[in-house]
Enzyme design. Structure first.
Site, short mmCIF file in Angstrom:
data_model
loop_
_atom_site.label_atom_id
_atom_site.label_comp_id
_atom_site.label_asym_id
_atom_site.label_seq_id
_atom_site.Cartn_x
_atom_site.Cartn_y
_atom_site.Cartn_z
N ALA A 84 32.06 55.85 60.74
CA ALA A 84 31.40 56.55 61.98
C ALA A 84 30.54 55.60 62.61
O ALA A 84 29.18 55.28 61.95
CB ALA A 84 30.50 57.62 61.42
N THR A 173 39.42 59.96 59.81
CA THR A 173 38.64 59.59 61.26
C THR A 173 37.49 60.74 61.13
O THR A 173 37.57 61.69 60.94
CB THR A 173 39.51 59.66 62.41
OG1 THR A 173 39.98 60.87 62.24
CG2 THR A 173 40.44 58.59 62.28
N GLY A 196 50.95 65.67 64.07
CA GLY A 196 51.35 67.11 64.48
C GLY A 196 52.17 67.16 65.81
O GLY A 196 53.04 68.07 65.93
N GLU A 263 48.46 52.64 64.70
CA GLU A 263 49.29 53.46 64.27
C GLU A 263 50.64 53.09 64.23
O GLU A 263 51.69 53.58 63.33
CB GLU A 263 49.41 54.81 65.29
CG GLU A 263 49.83 56.13 64.70
CD GLU A 263 49.24 57.22 65.49
OE1 GLU A 263 48.43 58.03 64.97
OE2 GLU A 263 49.77 57.37 66.45
#
EC number: 2.4.1.-
Length: 308
Positions: A84, A173, A196, A263
């Protein structure tokens, strides 16, 4: 006298052998078999087993009762690392921590590793039993890509701190929010999250790295699934291996003036090193989209950064 001593040693040796056999059998009895908890026929509408026989965890495919029965007897601790920094810290961190405190491995020991670029006052959270948190200040230069900084910091702290404290480690994340229970069904040696959006697309359209010189390169016609980098985990050593391989891939590509995303490097890693467990899109669904019929139970929602 010598004969008696030999006989005594023989008896002691037999006793140790029997003791070893007893504990060996006990450990075998306690070992959890996949068939004990995983019920792939419970979801005929989705892929539940990979070609390398790893389970794909959907709601309805696992016996929570059997998993709880096994893991309640185990003495283990799980780490949950969240990165964060910058503008993402204020609007998202409190939501993430509150939801994880409520829904992530409830009733089990969890250490939250909060990685921040500056030490700010943490949100007031009433931690559940068996929870604790640690704050790590990110010292890596921020001119690097954010994912490079995140994985470099994670790898460093796995080596220095984390690997001696936990048995399993997950990295998430901060823009995610838990909406329902995420329990021991997610634990495994190397755990990958199915993307997804791309899960419901044809493999030929997956956005793999297609430049042959890149370390993340996957040729056309190859690949298994498209994985999401927002939720990965496994043993600390496996997560460390993933982070180091990604960082090595970035260095390789920089030498060739290439720049591929985290990714894409992650997908190359899982293409070569098959995950032992896959999590369905229920564990990271984009909150901007209404879930299809296959996603019956959203466990974790990915919040849109456009809202802040």
């Amino acid at each position: 006298m010598n004969c008696k001593r030999k006989m005594l040693l023989l008896i002691q040796g037999l006793s140790l052998l029997l003791l070893f056999d007893h504990y060996s059998r006990k450990n075998q009895e306690e070992e959890l078999e996949l068939s004990d908890w995983f019920k792939p026929r419970g979801r005929p509408d989705v892929i539940t087993t990979t070609s390398w026989l790893a389970p794909v965890v959907w709601e309805g495919t696992f016996s929570r009762k059997m998993l709880e029965k096994h893991y309640r007897r185990q003495n283990f601790t799980t780490g949950l690392a969240v990165f964060a920094t910058g503008r993402l810290a204020d609007p998202y961190l409190e939501l993430f921590l509150n939801s994880a405190n409520k829904y992530f491995l409830t009733g089990y020991r969890v250490i939250f590793y909060i990685m921040m670029d500056t030490f700010i006052k943490l949100p007031q959270i009433k931690w559940e039993p068996l929870r604790q948190f640690k704050v790590f200040i990110v010292t890596e230069s921020r001119w690097w890509d954010n994912d490079v900084v995140r994985m470099k910091s994670l790898a460093k702290h796995i080596i220095w701190d984390i690997q001696g404290e936990v048995d399993f480690l997950f990295s998430m994340t901060v823009t995610q929010i838990f909406q329902n229970n995420v329990g021991v069904e997610v634990l495994g040696e190397l755990v990958a999250q199915l993307h997804g959006w791309w899960y419901f697309k044809d493999r030929a359209s997956f956005p793999y790295e297609r430049r042959p010189k890149s370390a993340a390169y996957i040729p056309f016609g190859q690949g298994d699934f498209y994985y999401d980098g927002a939720f990965v985990g496994g043993t600390p050593q496996e997560v460390l291996n993933l982070a180091e391989e990604y960082l090595n891939g970035v260095i390789h590509d920089l030498g060739l003036r290439l720049n591929s995303s985290y990714e894409k490097h992650l997908n190359k890693y899982f293409f070569l090193r098959k995950p032992t467990k896959l999590l369905s899109p229920e564990y990271n669904w984009d909150a901007d989209f209404y879930p299809p019929p296959q996603v019956q139970y959203v466990k974790v929602a990915q919040q849109s950064k456009r809202r802040h």
